[in-house]
Design a protein around this motif. Sequence first.
Motif, PDB file in Angstrom:
ATOM      1  N   GLU A 161       1.122  -0.779  -0.184  1.00 59.28           N
ATOM      2  CA  GLU A 161      -0.223   0.140   0.328  1.00 59.28           C
ATOM      3  C   GLU A 161       0.605   0.901  -0.027  1.00 59.28           C
ATOM      4  O   GLU A 161       2.376   0.817   0.586  1.00 59.28           O
ATOM      5  CB  GLU A 161      -0.870   0.269   1.507  1.00 59.28           C
ATOM      6  CG  GLU A 161      -2.164  -0.983   1.306  1.00 59.28           C
ATOM      7  CD  GLU A 161      -3.141  -1.200   2.680  1.00 59.28           C
ATOM      8  OE1 GLU A 161      -2.552  -0.175   3.307  1.00 59.28           O
ATOM      9  OE2 GLU A 161      -3.671  -1.826   2.540  1.00 59.28           O
ATOM     10  N   PRO A 162       0.813   2.160  -0.263  1.00 60.46           N
ATOM     11  CA  PRO A 162       0.927   3.442  -0.651  1.00 60.46           C
ATOM     12  C   PRO A 162       1.579   4.046   1.385  1.00 60.46           C
ATOM     13  O   PRO A 162       1.226   3.412   2.000  1.00 60.46           O
ATOM     14  CB  PRO A 162       0.467   4.511  -1.298  1.00 60.46           C
ATOM     15  CG  PRO A 162      -0.818   3.958  -1.882  1.00 60.46           C
ATOM     16  CD  PRO A 162      -0.873   2.756  -1.525  1.00 60.46           C
ATOM     17  N   LEU A 163       2.944   4.372   1.385  1.00 59.51           N
ATOM     18  CA  LEU A 163       3.490   4.924   2.259  1.00 59.51           C
ATOM     19  C   LEU A 163       2.933   5.926   2.908  1.00 59.51           C
ATOM     20  O   LEU A 163       2.427   7.146   2.262  1.00 59.51           O
ATOM     21  CB  LEU A 163       5.227   5.284   2.005  1.00 59.51           C
ATOM     22  CG  LEU A 163       5.555   3.848   1.979  1.00 59.51           C
ATOM     23  CD1 LEU A 163       7.235   4.872   1.338  1.00 59.51           C
ATOM     24  CD2 LEU A 163       6.111   2.754   2.941  1.00 59.51           C
ATOM     25  N   ARG A 164       2.572   5.895   4.033  1.00 53.55           N
ATOM     26  CA  ARG A 164       1.373   6.719   4.732  1.00 53.55           C
ATOM     27  C   ARG A 164       2.512   6.754   6.173  1.00 53.55           C
ATOM     28  O   ARG A 164       2.409   5.692   6.860  1.00 53.55           O
ATOM     29  CB  ARG A 164       0.404   6.807   4.965  1.00 53.55           C
ATOM     30  CG  ARG A 164      -0.335   5.048   5.660  1.00 53.55           C
ATOM     31  CD  ARG A 164      -1.936   5.294   4.892  1.00 53.55           C
ATOM     32  NE  ARG A 164      -2.263   4.089   6.446  1.00 53.55           N
ATOM     33  CZ  ARG A 164      -2.863   3.037   5.482  1.00 53.55           C
ATOM     34  NH1 ARG A 164      -2.294   2.912   3.409  1.00 53.55           N
ATOM     35  NH2 ARG A 164      -3.386   2.049   6.069  1.00 53.55           N
ATOM     36  N   GLU A 165       2.072   7.638   6.925  1.00 52.11           N
ATOM     37  CA  GLU A 165       3.273   7.944   8.526  1.00 52.11           C
ATOM     38  C   GLU A 165       2.270   7.646   9.071  1.00 52.11           C
ATOM     39  O   GLU A 165       0.852   7.763   8.998  1.00 52.11           O
ATOM     40  CB  GLU A 165       3.257   8.832   8.767  1.00 52.11           C
ATOM     41  CG  GLU A 165       3.942   9.620   7.921  1.00 52.11           C
ATOM     42  CD  GLU A 165       5.497  11.374   8.209  1.00 52.11           C
ATOM     43  OE1 GLU A 165       4.022  12.170   8.064  1.00 52.11           O
ATOM     44  OE2 GLU A 165       6.024  11.661   8.082  1.00 52.11           O
ATOM     45  N   PRO A 166       2.509   6.725  10.297  1.00 48.35           N
ATOM     46  CA  PRO A 166       4.131   6.463  11.087  1.00 48.35           C
ATOM     47  C   PRO A 166       4.422   5.705   9.683  1.00 48.35           C
ATOM     48  O   PRO A 166       3.916   4.466   9.725  1.00 48.35           O
ATOM     49  CB  PRO A 166       3.799   6.225  12.279  1.00 48.35           C
ATOM     50  CG  PRO A 166       2.187   5.390  12.172  1.00 48.35           C
ATOM     51  CD  PRO A 166       1.498   5.690  11.754  1.00 48.35           C
ATOM     52  N   CYS A 167       5.380   5.436   9.864  1.00 43.01           N
ATOM     53  CA  CYS A 167       6.482   4.521   9.016  1.00 43.01           C
ATOM     54  C   CYS A 167       8.357   3.372   9.569  1.00 43.01           C
ATOM     55  O   CYS A 167       8.619   4.649  10.465  1.00 43.01           O
ATOM     56  CB  CYS A 167       6.634   5.169   7.300  1.00 43.01           C
ATOM     57  SG  CYS A 167       5.639   5.510   6.212  1.00 43.01           S
ATOM     58  N   VAL A 168       7.887   3.197   9.023  1.00 39.09           N
ATOM     59  CA  VAL A 168       9.222   1.856   9.988  1.00 39.09           C
ATOM     60  C   VAL A 168       9.852   1.882   8.928  1.00 39.09           C
ATOM     61  O   VAL A 168       9.675   0.785   7.548  1.00 39.09           O
ATOM     62  CB  VAL A 168       9.043   1.453  10.794  1.00 39.09           C
ATOM     63  CG1 VAL A 168       7.562   2.063  12.489  1.00 39.09           C
ATOM     64  CG2 VAL A 168       8.277   0.017  10.189  1.00 39.09           C
ATOM     65  N   ILE A 169      11.716   1.522   9.117  1.00 37.85           N
ATOM     66  CA  ILE A 169      12.502   0.528   8.627  1.00 37.85           C
ATOM     67  C   ILE A 169      12.850  -0.921   9.092  1.00 37.85           C
ATOM     68  O   ILE A 169      13.397  -0.383  10.594  1.00 37.85           O
ATOM     69  CB  ILE A 169      13.205   1.433   7.950  1.00 37.85           C
ATOM     70  CG1 ILE A 169      14.446   1.951   8.691  1.00 37.85           C
ATOM     71  CG2 ILE A 169      13.050   2.672   6.494  1.00 37.85           C
ATOM     72  CD1 ILE A 169      15.884   2.676   8.056  1.00 37.85           C
ATOM     73  N   ASP A 170      13.351  -1.489   8.437  1.00 32.96           N
ATOM     74  CA  ASP A 170      14.285  -2.715   9.519  1.00 32.96           C
ATOM     75  C   ASP A 170      15.589  -2.507   9.146  1.00 32.96           C
ATOM     76  O   ASP A 170      15.936  -1.439   8.463  1.00 32.96           O
ATOM     77  CB  ASP A 170      13.470  -4.138   8.856  1.00 32.96           C
ATOM     78  CG  ASP A 170      13.273  -4.521   7.560  1.00 32.96           C
ATOM     79  OD1 ASP A 170      14.908  -3.588   6.989  1.00 32.96           O
ATOM     80  OD2 ASP A 170      13.153  -5.291   7.187  1.00 32.96           O
ATOM     81  N   LYS A 171      16.416  -2.750   9.783  1.00 39.03           N
ATOM     82  CA  LYS A 171      17.351  -3.241   9.520  1.00 39.03           C
ATOM     83  C   LYS A 171      18.680  -3.586   8.471  1.00 39.03           C
ATOM     84  O   LYS A 171      19.665  -2.768   8.213  1.00 39.03           O
ATOM     85  CB  LYS A 171      18.152  -3.591  11.115  1.00 39.03           C
ATOM     86  CG  LYS A 171      17.911  -3.184  12.075  1.00 39.03           C
ATOM     87  CD  LYS A 171      18.800  -3.792  13.563  1.00 39.03           C
ATOM     88  CE  LYS A 171      17.989  -2.791  15.082  1.00 39.03           C
ATOM     89  NZ  LYS A 171      18.854  -3.724  15.893  1.00 39.03           N
ATOM     90  N   LEU A 172      18.051  -4.172   7.534  1.00 38.62           N
ATOM     91  CA  LEU A 172      18.408  -4.325   6.418  1.00 38.62           C
ATOM     92  C   LEU A 172      17.420  -3.161   5.424  1.00 38.62           C
ATOM     93  O   LEU A 172      17.786  -3.410   3.868  1.00 38.62           O
ATOM     94  CB  LEU A 172      17.538  -6.040   5.478  1.00 38.62           C
ATOM     95  CG  LEU A 172      18.097  -6.709   6.520  1.00 38.62           C
ATOM     96  CD1 LEU A 172      17.923  -8.075   6.224  1.00 38.62           C
ATOM     97  CD2 LEU A 172      19.524  -6.955   6.355  1.00 38.62           C
ATOM     98  N   GLY A 173      16.827  -2.282   5.778  1.00 39.72           N
ATOM     99  CA  GLY A 173      16.853  -1.338   4.879  1.00 39.72           C
ATOM    100  C   GLY A 173      15.262  -1.038   4.388  1.00 39.72           C
ATOM    101  O   GLY A 173      15.244  -0.037   3.036  1.00 39.72           O
ATOM    102  N   ASN A 174      14.411  -2.125   4.681  1.00 34.44           N
ATOM    103  CA  ASN A 174      13.110  -1.977   4.012  1.00 34.44           C
ATOM    104  C   ASN A 174      12.182  -1.366   4.758  1.00 34.44           C
ATOM    105  O   ASN A 174      12.087  -1.352   6.009  1.00 34.44           O
ATOM    106  CB  ASN A 174      12.726  -3.742   3.688  1.00 34.44           C
ATOM    107  CG  ASN A 174      13.151  -4.296   2.885  1.00 34.44           C
ATOM    108  OD1 ASN A 174      13.679  -4.627   1.730  1.00 34.44           O
ATOM    109  ND2 ASN A 174      14.079  -5.770   4.066  1.00 34.44           N
TER     110      ASN A 174
END
Length: 273
Positions: free
Chosen positions: A28-41
């Motif tokens: 789905e389109p990014l919408r805040e709040p957003c997070v990333i994992d430690k591999l950059g996804n």
Amino acid sequence: MYAEKKPDKIDPNEVRLSKWLNCALSNEPLREPCVIDKLGNIFNKEALVHALLSKSLPNGFGYIRGLKDLVNVKLSKIPGEEDCGNVRFQCPITGHEFNGKYKFFALRTCGHVLSAKALKEVKSSSCLVCHEEFSELDRIVINGSEEEVAVLRERLEGEKAKVKDKKAKRVKNGEVVGIGKEEGLDSEKVSGTKRGVVETNGVEKKVLGKVEGNGKVEMVKGVSANGAVKRFKAGDMAPPNANKSVYASIFTSSRKSDFKETYSCRSLPLGRN
């Protein structure tokens, strides 16, 4: 005979935009709040938390066990884009669009997302937005190449190994078992509370106390040198101006012989009720 219809070619630009503008889990389109994992996804936090709670996270993201494995990121919106219902993001320093044409980094310390060009041209060890300090290891490349992801994966494995080493040195309930010689402990410094093991003439002897780094054992209050636990009476803990016998009568340590049967009250000794 009709000619066979050729399969539609996948537009690489659409694939690139989908990877950068959509959640890596729900698409789905990014919408805040957003997070990333430690591999950059990059993910929508709501979708990822829902997958964690329902235990429906794909095996490809099996290294994500909880929120501690994620970094909350702060994306800068392009002004005017949200009015059209098409939210897009950019670097707050250079203005480069967050669309895959430029390399972006997320800072683990504060979560701000900056372009590689901004971090390269402005040499600083603090965030260019909030001025919080960060190190080279705090930079996580977003949607990196295979080589960059391999580096992040190696870093992730190293962090997991460090956590396992720390857990191995800990003992439940804050107890630490240290093994040493009669003269003192070996070169490793061991500190802890409640229990230590000291080797004497080849025989291990348990000592209740606190094991210090210098090999000495500090005895815990209420424990004698031979390891016996001293039993305190209620009267010993009476306030300065209180009668010890009256104070002790509040607790079960008072004398049982004081309880006698009478005509109006048939009280039983404490040992029988």
